[in-house]
Design a protein around this motif. Structure first.
Motif, PDB file in Angstrom:
ATOM      1  N   LEU A  82      -3.576  -4.662 -17.934  1.00 54.97           N
ATOM      2  CA  LEU A  82      -2.681  -4.096 -16.928  1.00 54.97           C
ATOM      3  C   LEU A  82      -3.304  -4.421 -15.578  1.00 54.97           C
ATOM      4  CD1 LEU A  82      -0.204  -2.456 -16.226  1.00 54.97           C
ATOM      5  CD2 LEU A  82      -1.554  -0.389 -16.438  1.00 54.97           C
ATOM      6  N   LEU A  83      -2.622  -5.253 -14.810  1.00 55.78           N
ATOM      7  CA  LEU A  83      -3.192  -5.757 -13.560  1.00 55.78           C
ATOM      8  C   LEU A  83      -2.396  -5.206 -12.377  1.00 55.78           C
ATOM      9  CD1 LEU A  83      -4.893  -7.831 -11.880  1.00 55.78           C
ATOM     10  CD2 LEU A  83      -3.174  -9.520 -12.430  1.00 55.78           C
ATOM     11  N   VAL A  84      -3.117  -4.587 -11.450  1.00 59.05           N
ATOM     12  CA  VAL A  84      -2.481  -4.092 -10.232  1.00 59.05           C
ATOM     13  C   VAL A  84      -2.841  -5.034  -9.096  1.00 59.05           C
ATOM     14  CG1 VAL A  84      -2.830  -2.342  -8.463  1.00 59.05           C
ATOM     15  CG2 VAL A  84      -2.237  -1.654 -10.772  1.00 59.05           C
ATOM     16  N   SER A  85      -1.843  -5.475  -8.331  1.00 58.56           N
ATOM     17  CA  SER A  85      -2.148  -6.363  -7.204  1.00 58.56           C
ATOM     18  C   SER A  85      -1.035  -6.311  -6.177  1.00 58.56           C
ATOM     19  CB  SER A  85      -2.332  -7.790  -7.700  1.00 58.56           C
ATOM     20  OG  SER A  85      -2.594  -8.639  -6.612  1.00 58.56           O
ATOM     21  N   HIS A  86      -1.379  -6.664  -4.926  1.00 63.81           N
ATOM     22  CA  HIS A  86      -0.342  -6.818  -3.913  1.00 63.81           C
ATOM     23  C   HIS A  86       0.039  -8.291  -3.823  1.00 63.81           C
ATOM     24  CE1 HIS A  86      -3.936  -8.071  -1.814  1.00 63.81           C
ATOM     25  NE2 HIS A  86      -3.153  -8.707  -0.969  1.00 63.81           N
ATOM     26  N   ASN A  87      -0.702  -9.130  -4.555  1.00 66.20           N
ATOM     27  CA  ASN A  87      -0.539 -10.574  -4.432  1.00 66.20           C
ATOM     28  C   ASN A  87       0.361 -11.094  -5.552  1.00 66.20           C
ATOM     29  OD1 ASN A  87      -0.906 -13.356  -4.498  1.00 66.20           O
ATOM     30  ND2 ASN A  87      -2.960 -13.191  -3.622  1.00 66.20           N
ATOM     31  N   LEU A  88       1.574 -11.492  -5.190  1.00 61.56           N
ATOM     32  CA  LEU A  88       2.541 -11.934  -6.194  1.00 61.56           C
ATOM     33  C   LEU A  88       2.069 -13.183  -6.924  1.00 61.56           C
ATOM     34  CD1 LEU A  88       5.802 -11.299  -4.208  1.00 61.56           C
ATOM     35  CD2 LEU A  88       5.338 -10.421  -6.488  1.00 61.56           C
ATOM     36  N   ALA A  89       1.354 -14.054  -6.221  1.00 60.95           N
ATOM     37  CA  ALA A  89       0.903 -15.288  -6.856  1.00 60.95           C
ATOM     38  C   ALA A  89      -0.110 -14.983  -7.960  1.00 60.95           C
ATOM     39  CB  ALA A  89       0.302 -16.220  -5.807  1.00 60.95           C
ATOM     40  N   VAL A  90      -0.998 -14.036  -7.689  1.00 62.85           N
ATOM     41  CA  VAL A  90      -1.987 -13.661  -8.701  1.00 62.85           C
ATOM     42  C   VAL A  90      -1.285 -13.066  -9.925  1.00 62.85           C
ATOM     43  CG1 VAL A  90      -3.846 -12.027  -9.196  1.00 62.85           C
ATOM     44  CG2 VAL A  90      -3.904 -13.368  -7.102  1.00 62.85           C
ATOM     45  N   MET A 133     -12.088  -0.460 -17.270  1.00 63.27           N
ATOM     46  CA  MET A 133     -11.454  -0.859 -16.011  1.00 63.27           C
ATOM     47  C   MET A 133     -12.394  -1.724 -15.160  1.00 63.27           C
ATOM     48  SD  MET A 133      -9.460   1.695 -13.498  1.00 63.27           S
ATOM     49  CE  MET A 133      -9.266   1.477 -11.750  1.00 63.27           C
ATOM     50  N   VAL A 134     -11.788  -2.625 -14.386  1.00 64.93           N
ATOM     51  CA  VAL A 134     -12.524  -3.405 -13.395  1.00 64.93           C
ATOM     52  C   VAL A 134     -11.964  -3.039 -12.020  1.00 64.93           C
ATOM     53  CG1 VAL A 134     -13.060  -5.716 -12.544  1.00 64.93           C
ATOM     54  CG2 VAL A 134     -12.946  -5.298 -15.002  1.00 64.93           C
ATOM     55  N   PHE A 135     -12.847  -2.753 -11.087  1.00 66.73           N
ATOM     56  CA  PHE A 135     -12.408  -2.250  -9.785  1.00 66.73           C
ATOM     57  C   PHE A 135     -12.317  -3.360  -8.744  1.00 66.73           C
ATOM     58  CE2 PHE A 135     -13.907   1.325 -12.085  1.00 66.73           C
ATOM     59  CZ  PHE A 135     -13.168   2.396 -11.644  1.00 66.73           C
ATOM     60  N   GLN A 136     -11.719  -2.993  -7.605  1.00 67.32           N
ATOM     61  CA  GLN A 136     -11.452  -3.976  -6.554  1.00 67.32           C
ATOM     62  C   GLN A 136     -12.714  -4.490  -5.875  1.00 67.32           C
ATOM     63  OE1 GLN A 136      -8.973  -2.438  -3.438  1.00 67.32           O
ATOM     64  NE2 GLN A 136      -8.936  -4.376  -2.351  1.00 67.32           N
ATOM     65  N   LYS A 176      -9.650  -2.293 -26.223  1.00 58.49           N
ATOM     66  CA  LYS A 176      -8.425  -3.051 -26.508  1.00 58.49           C
ATOM     67  C   LYS A 176      -7.651  -3.305 -25.216  1.00 58.49           C
ATOM     68  CE  LYS A 176      -7.589  -1.524 -31.240  1.00 58.49           C
ATOM     69  NZ  LYS A 176      -8.633  -2.445 -31.650  1.00 58.49           N
ATOM     70  N   VAL A 177      -7.816  -2.397 -24.258  1.00 62.05           N
ATOM     71  CA  VAL A 177      -7.046  -2.488 -23.016  1.00 62.05           C
ATOM     72  C   VAL A 177      -8.000  -2.637 -21.833  1.00 62.05           C
ATOM     73  CG1 VAL A 177      -5.512  -1.240 -21.454  1.00 62.05           C
ATOM     74  CG2 VAL A 177      -5.149  -1.108 -23.920  1.00 62.05           C
ATOM     75  N   LEU A 178      -7.697  -3.586 -20.947  1.00 64.91           N
ATOM     76  CA  LEU A 178      -8.491  -3.749 -19.737  1.00 64.91           C
ATOM     77  C   LEU A 178      -7.590  -3.470 -18.535  1.00 64.91           C
ATOM     78  CD1 LEU A 178     -11.322  -4.510 -18.816  1.00 64.91           C
ATOM     79  CD2 LEU A 178     -10.581  -6.879 -18.673  1.00 64.91           C
ATOM     80  N   LEU A 179      -7.980  -2.503 -17.721  1.00 60.51           N
ATOM     81  CA  LEU A 179      -7.231  -2.188 -16.501  1.00 60.51           C
ATOM     82  C   LEU A 179      -7.901  -2.922 -15.341  1.00 60.51           C
ATOM     83  CD1 LEU A 179      -7.004   1.684 -17.023  1.00 60.51           C
ATOM     84  CD2 LEU A 179      -5.328  -0.034 -17.701  1.00 60.51           C
ATOM     85  N   LEU A 180      -7.112  -3.598 -14.527  1.00 58.75           N
ATOM     86  CA  LEU A 180      -7.675  -4.382 -13.422  1.00 58.75           C
ATOM     87  C   LEU A 180      -7.034  -3.931 -12.118  1.00 58.75           C
ATOM     88  CD1 LEU A 180      -7.131  -7.704 -15.335  1.00 58.75           C
ATOM     89  CD2 LEU A 180      -9.390  -6.824 -14.807  1.00 58.75           C
ATOM     90  N   ASP A 181      -7.855  -3.406 -11.202  1.00 55.80           N
ATOM     91  CA  ASP A 181      -7.334  -2.930  -9.919  1.00 55.80           C
ATOM     92  C   ASP A 181      -7.685  -3.943  -8.835  1.00 55.80           C
ATOM     93  OD1 ASP A 181      -6.337  -1.507  -7.831  1.00 55.80           O
ATOM     94  OD2 ASP A 181      -7.819   0.106  -7.905  1.00 55.80           O
ATOM     95  N   SER A 223       0.851  -1.183   0.000  1.00 55.36           N
ATOM     96  CA  SER A 223       0.000   0.000   0.000  1.00 55.36           C
ATOM     97  C   SER A 223       0.891   1.239   0.000  1.00 55.36           C
ATOM     98  CB  SER A 223      -0.930  -0.012   1.202  1.00 55.36           C
ATOM     99  OG  SER A 223      -0.194  -0.170   2.376  1.00 55.36           O
ATOM    100  N   GLY A 224       0.466   2.255  -0.725  1.00 52.04           N
ATOM    101  CA  GLY A 224       1.256   3.474  -0.825  1.00 52.04           C
ATOM    102  C   GLY A 224       2.372   3.395  -1.839  1.00 52.04           C
ATOM    103  N   SER A 225       2.444   2.304  -2.621  1.00 55.68           N
ATOM    104  CA  SER A 225       3.525   2.192  -3.598  1.00 55.68           C
ATOM    105  C   SER A 225       3.228   2.987  -4.864  1.00 55.68           C
ATOM    106  CB  SER A 225       3.752   0.724  -3.946  1.00 55.68           C
ATOM    107  OG  SER A 225       2.604   0.210  -4.588  1.00 55.68           O
ATOM    108  N   GLY A 226       1.996   3.440  -5.023  1.00 57.21           N
ATOM    109  CA  GLY A 226       1.653   4.241  -6.193  1.00 57.21           C
ATOM    110  C   GLY A 226       1.111   3.428  -7.347  1.00 57.21           C
ATOM    111  N   LYS A 227       0.944   2.105  -7.148  1.00 51.46           N
ATOM    112  CA  LYS A 227       0.497   1.259  -8.265  1.00 51.46           C
ATOM    113  C   LYS A 227      -0.926   1.608  -8.711  1.00 51.46           C
ATOM    114  CE  LYS A 227      -0.708  -2.656  -5.200  1.00 51.46           C
ATOM    115  NZ  LYS A 227      -0.820  -1.923  -3.928  1.00 51.46           N
ATOM    116  N   SER A 228      -1.825   1.788  -7.745  1.00 52.06           N
ATOM    117  CA  SER A 228      -3.199   2.118  -8.113  1.00 52.06           C
ATOM    118  C   SER A 228      -3.297   3.527  -8.692  1.00 52.06           C
ATOM    119  CB  SER A 228      -4.122   2.001  -6.904  1.00 52.06           C
ATOM    120  OG  SER A 228      -4.223   0.663  -6.505  1.00 52.06           O
ATOM    121  N   THR A 229      -2.479   4.441  -8.166  1.00 52.58           N
ATOM    122  CA  THR A 229      -2.488   5.818  -8.686  1.00 52.58           C
ATOM    123  C   THR A 229      -2.091   5.817 -10.156  1.00 52.58           C
ATOM    124  OG1 THR A 229      -1.818   6.500  -6.487  1.00 52.58           O
ATOM    125  CG2 THR A 229      -1.673   8.142  -8.225  1.00 52.58           C
TER     126      THR A 229
END
Lengths: 275, 257, 299
Positions: free
Chosen positions: B192-200, B82-85, B157-162, B40-46
């Motif tokens: 483009l997938l944003v996640s804190h979960n490395l396995a995902v 985009m798809v939200f959390q 063409k692009v799907l953003l996944l938070d 959290s706070g890494s700026g990935k979602s921003t």
């Protein structure tokens, strides 16, 4: 093993709803010594309700029944609200997921911890300071005087744990205590709990949805589904689980080192919930 | 398909300014799936919200298919969605599934609404029976399927996944991840997938970037991640910590600034 | 379960309308459990029926004077609620008065609620200077007690029931604008608004299709709860001689006329007073019940 700290036999919790009674917990039994017991399950599995019913913290319309629900030889089912309050204040504590809702927003965090210390007086402040140090807060003097909104999530969770541990409880119930935290902070918080169990001989019930975490942190694990215990195992053998539900859950987790194209999805068997 | 150059995002002004994203560079090829990992706070979602056109306070370059996301270009809705959390917060509580899926078509003036809505529902494994339900008649996983179907209505063409699965149970997470992989192949989507979960991220992406405190720490392909051979100490620590509890690891955690 | 109920409660409705009706029916089932709210609804429905069929329900012409039979007590042969100072039948005037009360309530709601909704949602969603201008304007209106402001408007527009309604409506919208704005601010950063923006929806569409439906619920509740106050303000204006003009059968004006006889012929003022209390209370009960059903935070 010495006499168990907490004994639960055939616990049943029912909530009345407009569409009929909802059986949140249906016949759960376990006993807890001075160890780390994990309860894992998906949402709606009854894991949190189980934890709360030990503390009598369910809404008043919930019906709690059990053949036996005793803490250190004391029957919790027949305990008066006053006796339960005394137990909750000193011998059993609960840590919840979000510190934001559990800390009083208009009171300095240090004062809140001092409040929780059993013998009040001049010693309480010193004791609160010690608790902040125990949860590895680097600058306890400064943190003592902060208000809850001034601390980060990880810090808030540590303060919460410090507050719950201030009265030196014999049993700590932690309901998803680290789910809102980053993995590295989560590790540090778990290390604190680990120390307390090892040094003080405290009993810990660790409620979580995270199988890997529970398997690596706890001594024993209960896997719950639909208000029942599907299986009970030693945590390090969780990967060898025999119950199809546990296996299904483990299989459905993506792993860093595998390249399965498709994750197997869980097939739920109604027979698991047959009476 | 996605180009990000020298992206900087600053919140607040003066002494209180927070640099949420600092000099971030990456690009994603057509059909590729790229992950942004971080705490959290890494700026990935921003960074993701900049690409979604939802954050106007940025400098640098950020473009999808050559179209800058800064101007409210009329082509963007059909390029990127985009798809939200949180599936409980991303559907309008008073709109039926049908309404949620026909809105994008009506806004963009696309006809043939009924059949398209039914096809989209079938596509995400729900079927036409769900068409006239309200969100409160759906489970978390079903809501997320509707949100995915909605994001694909304009055939972007692009799907953003938070963090698309972090609010879901693990068994539901597996279903949604399978669905996303299938849709990506079927529609040749760039993700483009944003996640804190490395396995995902390892499961879903071809390449990834690790972020910390607004900056990219390192970029690698998924094979490197699977072999657990990152270059940077920060990433190694993240990998160790996400393997489960370990006394040793916990004792040696360092805070990276 | 009968088939129409099954159709309404089905989890797989076959059209938007069926889905909407189903949602409505579920709300009604919940509303029905609140007995007091149902009582309020029945009284309001009764008011509507009485107003609609006043000529058939009334026993006398509300304006027919009979000075020989003035100030008769309730229970008199032919005038079961008695007569007023001009010998007009109190019951019939009460029945016709229901029309005026209902008209006031409907017109005020129809003017004030949309103004408040529009001002509040626009201010909340657009923010910045639009917000500042609209909200300061709202503050100006809120700074005066509504009866005083209504008095000023009526003084400017001239007495009469239409002007009284306009005056009340103009003083009633600011609280609605405040509520709508507060609600909008909590909604405007939600994910579904972000989705609509990404789909290319214009501001007007976002306000109309996304934000307003969520604000309407709390406004309906608030307007219903305010009805009592609106009826009392209208009655107050009538009482002060600035609302309905004689010989119009308006409840407030009836009290005003009856107050001269309140010591000896108490019923002349008391009976319309009871009518005002009952209807105000009914709207309050109804509003309470609606709040439980419509609260958007619940779903």
């Amino acid at each position: 093993m010495s006499k168990p700290l907490l004994e639960v036999e055939d616990l049943r919790v029912t909530f009345p709803t407009p569409t009929g009674p909802f059986r949140a917990v249906r016949g759960v039994s376990f006993s807890l010594g001075r160890e780390r017991l994990g309860i894992v399950g998906e949402s709606g599995s009854g894991k949190s309700v189980t934890g709360r019913s030990v503390l009598s913290l369910l809404p008043p319309h919930a019906r709690v029944e059990a053949k036996r629900l005793s803490f250190d030889g004391k029957d919790l089912l027949t305990a008066s609200p006053g006796e339960m309050r005394a137990l909750r204040g000193s011998r059993i504590s609960l840590v919840m997921q979000d510190p934001k809702y559990s800390l009083n927003p208009v009171m300095r965090v240090g004062e809140q911890i001092a409040e929780a210390v059993r013998d009040k007086g001049a010693g309480a402040r010193r004791r609160a300071m010690e608790m902040l140090e125990a949860v590895r807060i680097r600058d306890p003097e400064r943190v003592f005087n902060l208000y809850p909104h001034e601390v980060s999530g990880g810090m808030g969770q540590r303060i919460m744990i410090a507050m719950m541990l201030a009265p030196e409880p014999d049993l700590l119930i932690a309901d998803e205590p680290t789910s809102a935290l980053d993995v590295t902070v989560q590790m540090q918080v778990l290390a604190i709990l680990d120390d307390l169990v090892a040094k003080r001989g405290m009993g810990l019930i660790f409620i979580s949805h995270d199988l890997d975490l529970v398997a690596s942190f706890c001594d024993r694990v209960l896997v719950m589904y639909g208000g029942r215990v599907m299986e009970e195992r030693h945590a390090r053998d969780l990967r060898q689980a025999t119950h199809p539900y546990t296996q299904g859950l483990l299989d459905s987790l993506p792993r860093i080192d595998d390249d399965r194209a498709e994750l197997p999805t869980l097939k739920r068997d109604p027979a698991w919930l047959k009476d | 398909m996605i180009q990000v150059r020298n992206l900087n995002v600053t919140f607040g002004q003066g002494a209180q300014a927070v640099r949420a994203v600092r000099d971030v560079n990456f690009s994603v090829a057509e059909g590729e799936s790229f992950g942004l990992v971080g705490e959290s706070g890494s700026g990935k979602s921003t960074a993701l919200r900049v690409l979604a056109g939802l954050n106007p306070h940025w400098t640098g370059e950020a473009a999808v298919a050559g179209v800058s996301v800064g101007q409210r270009d009329a082509r963007l809705p059909r390029l990127v969605q985009m798809v939200f959390q949180d599936p409980y917060a991303s559907l309008h509580p008073r709109h039926t599934v049908d309404r949620a899926l026909s809105e994008p078509l009506e806004i963009q003036g696309i006809g043939d609404v009924g059949p398209r809505v039914e096809r989209a529902l079938t596509d995400v494994g729900l079927g036409p029976a769900f068409r006239f339900r309200y969100p409160n008649q759906l489970s978390g996983g079903q809501r997320q399927r509707v949100a995915i179907a909605r994001a694909l209505m304009l055939e972007p063409k692009v799907l953003l996944l938070d963090e698309p699965t972090s609010a879901l149970d693990v068994s539901v997470q597996a279903e949604i991840l399978n669905l996303l992989r299938r849709l990506r192949r079927a529609h040749n989507l760039t993700m483009l997938l944003v996640s804190h979960n490395l396995a995902v991220i390892a499961h879903m992406c071809d390449r990834l970037a690790v972020m910390n405190r607004g900056a990219i720490v390192e970029e690698m392909d998924v094979a490197t991640l699977r072999r657990q051979e990152p270059r940077e100490a920060y990433t190694r620590q993240l990998l160790l910590a996400s393997r489960g509890y370990d006394r040793e690891v916990a004792a040696n955690i360092i805070t990276y600034d | 379960m009968s088939t129409w109920r099954a159709q309404l409660l089905t989890d797989t409705p076959a059209s938007r309308n069926q889905a909407r009706l189903g949602q409505f029916y579920r709300g009604w089932l919940q509303f029905k459990r609140n007995k007091l709210a149902v009582l309020g609804l029945l009284i309001v429905l009764l008011l509507i029926v009485v107003a609609a069929f006043a000529p058939w329900i009334a026993t006398h012409d509300p304006y027919a004077q009979d000075l020989a039979r003035r100030l008769l007590p309730p229970g008199t042969q032919g005038h079961w609620l008695g007569t007023d100072e001009f010998g007009r039948d109190t019951y019939s005037r009460l029945v016709y008065g229901a029309r005026i009360t209902l008209m006031i309530v409907v017109l005020v709601a129809a003017i004030a609620a949309p103004i408040g909704l529009l001002v509040g949602t626009a201010a909340g969603y657009l923010g910045g200077w639009v917000d500042a201008v609209l909200m300061r304007l709202t503050d100006v209106f809120l700074a005066f007690p509504s009866l005083i402001l209504a008095l000023a408007f009526v003084a400017a527009l001239g007495p009469g029931i239409e002007n009284a309604i306009i005056a009340i409506a103009l003083t009633a919208w600011p609280p609605y604008a405040r509520i709508a704005r507060a609600e909008t601010i909590t909604i405007r950063n939600s994910d579904y608004i972000a989705v609509a923006r990404m789909q290319g929806a214009r501001t007007a569409r976002i306000l109309w299709a996304y934000i307003m439906p969520l604000c309407v619920a709390s406004l309906v509740v608030r307007v219903t709860l305010d009805m009592a106050g609106i009826i009392l303000t209208a009655a107050g204006l009538g009482f002060l001689g600035l609302g309905a003009q004689p010989p119009m059968a308006e409840w407030g004006a009836m009290i005003s006329a009856g107050r001269r006889y309140v010591l000896d012929q108490w019923w002349v003022a008391t009976i319309p007073g009871i009518a005002i209390i009952v209807v105000s209370l009914a709207f309050n009960l109804l509003g309470d019940g609606l709040r439980d059903v419509l609260d958007p935070r619940k779903s």
